[in-house]
Design a protein around this motif. Structure first.
Motif, PDB file in Angstrom:
ATOM      1  N   LYS A  15       1.415  56.052  81.457  1.00 20.81           N
ATOM      2  CA  LYS A  15       0.501  56.569  80.428  1.00 20.81           C
ATOM      3  C   LYS A  15       1.270  56.704  79.128  1.00 20.81           C
ATOM      4  CE  LYS A  15      -2.306  59.519  83.493  1.00 20.81           C
ATOM      5  NZ  LYS A  15      -2.583  60.897  83.900  1.00 20.81           N
ATOM      6  N   ILE A  17       2.208  58.876  76.399  1.00 21.47           N
ATOM      7  CA  ILE A  17       2.193  60.317  76.145  1.00 21.47           C
ATOM      8  C   ILE A  17       3.189  60.607  75.024  1.00 21.47           C
ATOM      9  CG2 ILE A  17       2.698  62.607  77.127  1.00 21.47           C
ATOM     10  CD1 ILE A  17       1.977  61.457  79.873  1.00 21.47           C
ATOM     11  N   ASN A  19       5.851  62.808  72.785  1.00 21.00           N
ATOM     12  CA  ASN A  19       6.852  63.833  73.075  1.00 21.00           C
ATOM     13  C   ASN A  19       6.692  64.981  72.108  1.00 21.00           C
ATOM     14  OD1 ASN A  19       8.831  61.296  74.204  1.00 21.00           O
ATOM     15  ND2 ASN A  19       8.792  63.230  75.294  1.00 21.00           N
ATOM     16  N   GLU A  56      13.991  66.665  77.089  1.00 18.83           N
ATOM     17  CA  GLU A  56      12.556  66.416  76.928  1.00 18.83           C
ATOM     18  C   GLU A  56      12.230  65.211  77.823  1.00 18.83           C
ATOM     19  OE1 GLU A  56       9.967  67.768  75.198  1.00 18.83           O
ATOM     20  OE2 GLU A  56       8.583  66.074  75.309  1.00 18.83           O
ATOM     21  N   PRO A  57      11.130  65.293  78.571  1.00 20.29           N
ATOM     22  CA  PRO A  57      10.819  64.182  79.479  1.00 20.29           C
ATOM     23  C   PRO A  57      10.721  62.838  78.741  1.00 20.29           C
ATOM     24  CG  PRO A  57       9.351  66.040  79.863  1.00 20.29           C
ATOM     25  CD  PRO A  57      10.132  66.366  78.635  1.00 20.29           C
ATOM     26  N   TYR A  59       8.519  60.014  79.062  1.00 15.83           N
ATOM     27  CA  TYR A  59       7.296  59.552  79.729  1.00 15.83           C
ATOM     28  C   TYR A  59       7.202  58.033  79.780  1.00 15.83           C
ATOM     29  CZ  TYR A  59       5.889  64.399  78.860  1.00 15.83           C
ATOM     30  OH  TYR A  59       5.830  65.772  78.805  1.00 15.83           O
ATOM     31  N   GLY A  66       8.977  60.295  83.178  1.00 11.54           N
ATOM     32  CA  GLY A  66       9.207  61.676  82.701  1.00 11.54           C
ATOM     33  C   GLY A  66       9.635  62.618  83.807  1.00 11.54           C
ATOM     34  N   LYS A  67       9.482  62.169  85.043  1.00  7.60           N
ATOM     35  CA  LYS A  67       9.819  63.045  86.174  1.00  7.60           C
ATOM     36  C   LYS A  67      11.332  63.215  86.312  1.00  7.60           C
ATOM     37  CE  LYS A  67       5.651  61.656  88.487  1.00  7.60           C
ATOM     38  NZ  LYS A  67       5.053  62.971  88.256  1.00  7.60           N
ATOM     39  N   MET A  68      11.712  64.392  86.732  1.00  9.06           N
ATOM     40  CA  MET A  68      13.134  64.679  86.959  1.00  9.06           C
ATOM     41  C   MET A  68      13.237  65.722  88.059  1.00  9.06           C
ATOM     42  SD  MET A  68      14.671  65.138  83.126  1.00  9.06           S
ATOM     43  CE  MET A  68      13.183  65.520  82.219  1.00  9.06           C
ATOM     44  N   CYS A  69      14.317  65.695  88.794  1.00  4.87           N
ATOM     45  CA  CYS A  69      14.576  66.763  89.745  1.00  4.87           C
ATOM     46  C   CYS A  69      15.319  67.880  89.001  1.00  4.87           C
ATOM     47  CB  CYS A  69      15.343  66.212  90.950  1.00  4.87           C
ATOM     48  SG  CYS A  69      17.099  66.074  90.691  1.00  4.87           S
ATOM     49  N   VAL A  73      16.900  67.962  85.063  1.00  4.75           N
ATOM     50  CA  VAL A  73      16.395  68.863  84.028  1.00  4.75           C
ATOM     51  C   VAL A  73      17.552  69.635  83.388  1.00  4.75           C
ATOM     52  CG1 VAL A  73      15.001  70.937  83.636  1.00  4.75           C
ATOM     53  CG2 VAL A  73      14.096  69.078  85.053  1.00  4.75           C
ATOM     54  N   THR A 211      12.537  61.876  92.708  1.00  6.27           N
ATOM     55  CA  THR A 211      11.561  61.295  91.800  1.00  6.27           C
ATOM     56  C   THR A 211      10.947  59.994  92.308  1.00  6.27           C
ATOM     57  OG1 THR A 211      13.381  60.321  90.584  1.00  6.27           O
ATOM     58  CG2 THR A 211      12.482  62.374  89.724  1.00  6.27           C
TER      59      THR A 211
ATOM     60  N   CYS B  15      11.543  71.356  95.464  1.00  5.53           N
ATOM     61  CA  CYS B  15      12.729  71.055  94.657  1.00  5.53           C
ATOM     62  C   CYS B  15      12.926  72.044  93.520  1.00  5.53           C
ATOM     63  CB  CYS B  15      12.638  69.641  94.101  1.00  5.53           C
ATOM     64  SG  CYS B  15      11.360  69.445  92.848  1.00  5.53           S
ATOM     65  N   SER B  17      11.998  71.917  90.606  1.00  9.65           N
ATOM     66  CA  SER B  17      12.191  71.302  89.309  1.00  9.65           C
ATOM     67  C   SER B  17      11.210  71.911  88.305  1.00  9.65           C
ATOM     68  CB  SER B  17      11.965  69.797  89.426  1.00  9.65           C
ATOM     69  OG  SER B  17      12.546  69.135  88.361  1.00  9.65           O
ATOM     70  N   ALA B  20      12.916  74.870  86.968  1.00  7.68           N
ATOM     71  CA  ALA B  20      13.995  74.475  86.060  1.00  7.68           C
ATOM     72  C   ALA B  20      13.402  74.030  84.729  1.00  7.68           C
ATOM     73  CB  ALA B  20      14.831  73.356  86.675  1.00  7.68           C
ATOM     74  N   ILE B 123       0.025  67.549  75.124  1.00  7.89           N
ATOM     75  CA  ILE B 123       1.264  67.130  75.799  1.00  7.89           C
ATOM     76  C   ILE B 123       1.379  67.923  77.092  1.00  7.89           C
ATOM     77  CG2 ILE B 123       3.778  66.929  75.579  1.00  7.89           C
ATOM     78  CD1 ILE B 123       3.421  67.022  72.547  1.00  7.89           C
ATOM     79  N   MET B 126       5.830  71.454  80.757  1.00  3.60           N
ATOM     80  CA  MET B 126       7.091  70.954  81.309  1.00  3.60           C
ATOM     81  C   MET B 126       7.017  70.778  82.825  1.00  3.60           C
ATOM     82  SD  MET B 126       9.274  70.188  79.000  1.00  3.60           S
ATOM     83  CE  MET B 126      10.896  70.144  79.762  1.00  3.60           C
ATOM     84  N   SER B 129       5.182  67.778  83.768  1.00  2.00           N
ATOM     85  CA  SER B 129       5.873  66.580  83.293  1.00  2.00           C
ATOM     86  C   SER B 129       6.910  66.121  84.302  1.00  2.00           C
ATOM     87  CB  SER B 129       6.598  66.856  81.974  1.00  2.00           C
ATOM     88  OG  SER B 129       5.681  67.215  80.975  1.00  2.00           O
ATOM     89  N   VAL B 130       7.646  67.078  84.847  1.00  2.00           N
ATOM     90  CA  VAL B 130       8.791  66.683  85.664  1.00  2.00           C
ATOM     91  C   VAL B 130       8.497  66.623  87.163  1.00  2.00           C
ATOM     92  CG1 VAL B 130      10.420  67.647  83.991  1.00  2.00           C
ATOM     93  CG2 VAL B 130       9.736  69.022  85.971  1.00  2.00           C
ATOM     94  N   CYS B 131       7.483  67.307  87.639  1.00  2.00           N
ATOM     95  CA  CYS B 131       7.263  67.426  89.093  1.00  2.00           C
ATOM     96  C   CYS B 131       7.370  66.057  89.765  1.00  2.00           C
ATOM     97  CB  CYS B 131       5.913  68.056  89.393  1.00  2.00           C
ATOM     98  SG  CYS B 131       5.570  68.067  91.160  1.00  2.00           S
ATOM     99  N   PRO B 132       8.381  65.876  90.624  1.00  2.00           N
ATOM    100  CA  PRO B 132       8.672  64.551  91.166  1.00  2.00           C
ATOM    101  C   PRO B 132       7.638  64.053  92.172  1.00  2.00           C
ATOM    102  CG  PRO B 132      10.547  66.030  91.420  1.00  2.00           C
ATOM    103  CD  PRO B 132       9.379  66.864  91.039  1.00  2.00           C
TER     104      PRO B 132
END
Ligand code: SF4
Ligand code: SF4
Ligand code: SF4
Lengths: 729, 186
Positions: A15, A17, A19, A56-57, A59, A66-69, A73, A211, B15, B17, B20, B123, B126, B129-132
């Motif tokens: 998508k 998106i 920032n 900042e993700p 996307y 944009g996903k991160m563990c 982060v 992720t 996780c 995240s 975090a 937007i 957070m 945005s990050v949730c894996p």
């Protein structure tokens, strides 16, 4: 294919998106410093202080959106961390080795002078090969490539190897042997959600590569299947359609059992086998023995589950087999990889979209870092030192005579053996922390202590740095630019977001400056930037299996990464391997291997009745040298623990959170018990991210796979003892 | 287009995240504002996030004697206004989920504001945005409706719309059991 506007696929999740831009900040696009998912991220940089202040993700990164563990982060908190080493450290009193004490700050000149003096002395007295380099793959391709050249041309020693021996070596060995090429994945990750069955063997995917989980769950939402083979009911196993809860170290039997059923059920692709593989008949003969009952007797998995797994995988129109350290960190890791790869080869579920085989690479650059010559037997582009033509080619690129190329060295763990024998007398350690990550720590720490001279390059004072005479401060990933090659085999770009902290320098710069002082500058001085090194790597890899020649930093940015092989400027790269069903063996065929089962190096017995297996938690990365210094991650998981099944705990009369003594033939330590039904009754589990007396590697075994030289972290025999409550005197 | 936070609890892998990432929202003073629970820690690894659901008629705000909890025009139920909050903790007690957290040093309540700097401009917050795992998603009403059709829940309802809980919420939640009714491909 039209090169001009080529870009790697974006999938249904992509998508556009925006920032959030904070005032007085700018965003620098990059990727996470940790695992091989290499999640896209933006670093937030304050434009007044020019310091990284947050994340900042990203996307628009097509793999992770944009996903991160939680590691990703908080990754930026490594950079301006209070524990950063700001200046070189020297320790004059050797008796303090193995402790944090006795270091004094020094100038780079003094540190370099000392290193050059010691290295020269040792080489004069004991020969060139008295030096060794022990490296890692949590750094860019540029650094990994240069480290290989640094050892062989700069220091002129044969002894270089790297921590991939504890990570990807078995996968590399197995894939090379079965498919003729070691690119960790035959497909891009954007295929995963669209397959009909994913078979995950020895992968704690939810904790180690979080992720990719949205893609795994999406398979089930579409009505597809998730099958997990793991001794523990990890978060991905909990929701899997089928959990094959095998005994640690018995994967090969499970793989053979499933291949046997695939053949019996007629789920094989005879055309594919006939035209594109070798070895089927022998394998068919061998696996016959692995009936569900026989397989069950070895693995401890119920026969019905094995039958069901083979049925699902066999019927799935598209299926992906993926594996990770669980199957690879065994003395038969290479066989396990080939064994599971057989599933794809007998069914022909490889060489097309949404079907294939992948190892889920551990370290950030576990793929690229093993391709360009840090391995004892390898040269850039996946060339081999044993091959004179390969040596000739690379020698020419490096400007040396082929005779000057040092011979093959030995694997990482075997280097400790040579230290014991005093064949190796000095060590240049970078990007790794073997005083936590190597097996049989009592032995390993002894060897580090006995070195005549040791240099450690790190950005923190790691447990391994405690054994060094000189510690050189290097930069974190965000203070330098370069490329890594992610879990898919996609070469991506790491961008610099901040100037180096203190007097720290990127590894490549340290190596260039050191070689100049050792009188080898003519081979290194032309490398002024990381991109210069990449351009040399391109030429050095040209024509090799891992051919990066057609990759440029610009192309990486334009295309959202480039999948190798990429042979020239007009080649957009190769997201999917074997689409023409041509494998990389000389005859173009893949090999189906007949693999007799063999037990682990140390099977449980009366004295040590439990199977000890080790692994990871989501909050920490590798030896924990980085993540243990980050508040959020430390708060979430401050210390190791031992997972025990309630029935086993009852037998030992131990309670949840009680401290117990855990021991093997090699060492012992105490841990808090974590009672959980999510583990086999005959198995205990400890995560390995801690050092000193908390290190589970005090207990693990240094038995190696004969091909990959990978230690058997995943299975050894152990015993628990309830601690006697000491009476207060 | 208006988007909402949407939760699919069964996807969660624990996780944290989301927690975090919560600390990384510029307006959050690096404190995380939601929860992730181990559902049955001695038995299995099931976890679930417990997020503020941004009730349409929020008990937290109703219970606040100082009118410190404002509702943004997007529907987000904001964190207590620093100058108004008297630190009575009524909100935490009133909230059916105990969401508002309390800073004992500053004697102030703080809670999820859906990353209002972000979500006011569409937007994603957070956490989402990050949730894996896509446990937390940021979706349009149409997308949420499609989800509701896709997942054939036993009671035909979203859990937060059940009468004995808080009634209408801005955040939509899907119970554990999203795979109920999924027809297998083969
Ligand atoms: S550690 Fe791995 S999964 Fe986590 S954010 Fe970094 S690259 Fe992504
Ligand atoms: S980020 Fe997602 S998967 Fe992880 S704990 Fe939060 S809700 Fe669960
Ligand atoms: S969930 Fe609790 S804190 Fe959130 S709006 Fe509703 S009552 Fe207030």
């Amino acid at each position: 294919m039209q090169m001009d506007n080529f870009r790697n696929e974006r999938d249904q999740y992509f998508k556009e998106i925006d920032n959030l831009n904070h005032p007085n900040e700018t965003l620098v696009k990059t990727h996470c410093s940790y695992c091989a998912m290499q999640c896209g991220m933006n670093l937030r940089v304050n434009t007044k202080t020019n310091k990284i202040v947050g994340v900042e993700p990203r996307y628009d990164w097509p793999v992770t959106l944009g996903k991160m563990c939680p590691k990703g982060v908080t990754a930026y908190q490594q950079v301006n961390n209070k524990d950063r080493l700001l200046r070189p450290l020297i320790r004059d009193d050797q008796s303090l080795k193995g402790t944090k004490n006795g270091f004094r700050e020094a100038s780079w000149d003094e540190a370099y002078d000392l290193i050059v003096k010691k290295f020269t002395e040792l080489q004069e007295n004991y020969g060139k090969d008295s030096l060794s380099v022990y490296s890692g793959v949590s750094m860019t391709n540029e650094k990994c490539y240069l480290t290989g050249k640094f050892a062989r041309v700069g220091l002129q020693t044969r002894y270089i190897d790297y921590n991939g021996r504890f990570c990807m070596a078995s996968a590399a060995g197995g894939l090379n042997r079965s498919l003729g090429i070691d690119r960790g994945s035959t497909i891009p990750w954007t295929d995963v959600q669209d397959t009909d069955c994913i078979f995950l063997a020895g992968s704690n995917t939810a904790e180690c590569h979080p992720t990719m989980m949205f893609r795994v769950w999406a398979i089930q939402e579409r009505g597809g299947y998730v099958i997990v083979a793991d001794p523990r009911e990890t978060p991905v196993a909990r929701r899997a359609d089928l959990h094959l809860d095998l005994r640690p170290g018995t994967d090969l039997a499970l793989a053979n059992g499933i291949v046997n059923l695939l053949i019996e059920n007629g789920h094989i692709d005879e055309e594919f086998i006939k035209n594109h593989t070798n070895g089927f008949e022998d394998t068919k003969e061998l696996v016959k023995q692995f009936t569900p009952e026989y397989t069950s007797a070895i693995t401890g998995v119920a026969p019905e589950k094995i039958i069901r797994a083979a049925e699902i995988y066999g019927k799935a129109p598209n299926a992906i087999v993926m594996f990770a350290r669980g199957i690879e960190q065994q003395i038969k890791g290479v066989d396990n990889v080939s064994g599971y790869t057989n599933m794809a080869l007998v069914t022909g579920k490889i060489g097309r979209a949404k079907s294939g085989v992948a190892t889920i690479t551990g370290q950030g650059n576990g793929q690229g870092g093993r391709e360009h010559g840090q391995k004892a037997d390898a040269l850039p582009g996946y060339r081999k030192i044993a091959n004179p033509d390969h040596v000739k080619y690379v020698s020419k690129v490096w400007g040396i005579e082929p005779e000057e190329m040092p011979k093959e060295g030995v694997s990482a763990f075997e280097m400790f053996g040579l230290m014991e024998q005093k064949t190796i007398r000095a060590l240049y350690l970078l990007c790794s922390n073997p005083a936590v990550s190597a097996p049989d720590q009592n032995y390993v720490r002894e060897q580090l202590k006995n070195l005549d001279f040791m240099v450690c390059v790190d950005f923190y004072l790691s447990e391994s740095a405690e054994f060094a005479d000189v510690v050189l401060p290097t930069t974190t990933w965000a203070e330098d630019a370069g490329t890594t090659t992610n879990v898919e085999g996609r070469i991506i770009k790491i961008n610099q977001a901040q100037m180096p902290v203190g007097e720290s320098k990127p590894d490549w710069k340290i190596q260039v400056e050191l070689t100049e002082r050792m009188g080898r500058g003519k081979y290194f001085s032309h490398l002024k930037t990381s991109e210069d090194i990449f351009n040399e790597l391109r030429v050095a890899s040209k024509g090799g299996t891992a051919d990066y020649y057609g990759v440029t930093w610009e192309k990486i940015d334009k295309q959202d990464g480039v999948f190798w092989p990429c042979k020239d400027e007009n080649d957009p790269g190769t997201p999917r391997l074997f689409l023409d069903k041509k494998f990389n063996h000389p005859d173009g065929r893949a090999k189906i291997f007949a693999l007799p089962y063999r037990p682990s190096a140390e099977e449980p017995d009366e004295e040590y009745p439990l199977r000890l297996t080790t692994g990871r938690v989501v909050y920490h990365y590798l030896s924990g040298n980085q993540t243990r210094r980050i508040q959020f991650l430390r708060d979430m998981c401050p210390e190791p623990f031992v997972e025990v099944h309630p029935e086993t705990a009852a037998k030992y009369n131990i309670d949840h959170e009680e401290l117990v003594r855990l021991y093997t033939r090699r060492g012992e330590t105490t841990y808090k018990v974590k009672i959980t039904e999510a583990i086999r009754k005959d198995t205990v589990f400890v995560p390995y991210h801690w050092g000193h007396e908390k290190s589970i590697n005090l207990l693990t075994i240094g038995a190696l796979d004969p091909i990959s030289r990978m230690p058997e972290f995943k299975a050894c025999a152990a015993q628990i003892e309830k601690l006697k409550i000491k009476k207060v005197q | 287009m208006k988007k909402r936070l949407y939760l699919e609890l069964e996807n969660c892998i624990g996780c944290r995240s989301c927690l975090a990432a919560c600390t990384q929202c510029g307006g959050h003073e690096e404190r995380n504002r939601n929860y992730v629970y181990d559902v049955n820690p001695l038995v299995n690894r099931q976890t679930m996030p417990l997020m503020c659901l941004h009730c349409v008629n929020p008990a937290c705000a109703r219970s606040c004697p100082a009118q410190a909890i404002q509702i943004h025009e997007t529907g987000a139920v904001l964190s207590a206004l620093v100058e108004k909050c008297i630190g009575c903790q009524n909100c935490t007690i009133a909230c059916p989920y105990g969401i508002p957290k309390f800073d004992t040093e500053q004697n102030l309540m703080y809670k999820c504001d859906l990353c209002i700097d972000r979500s006011k401009d569409g937007i994603p917050p957070m956490c989402a945005s990050v949730c894996p795992t896509n446990t937390l998603q940021w979706l349009t009403d149409e997308e949420i409706e499609a989800k509701q059709k896709q997942f054939n829940l036993d009671n035909g309802k979203w859990v937060t719309s059940m009468p004995y809980l808080e009634g209408e919420t801005n955040v939509k939640v899907n119970l554990p059991g999203i795979l109920q009714g999924v027809t297998k491909l083969f």
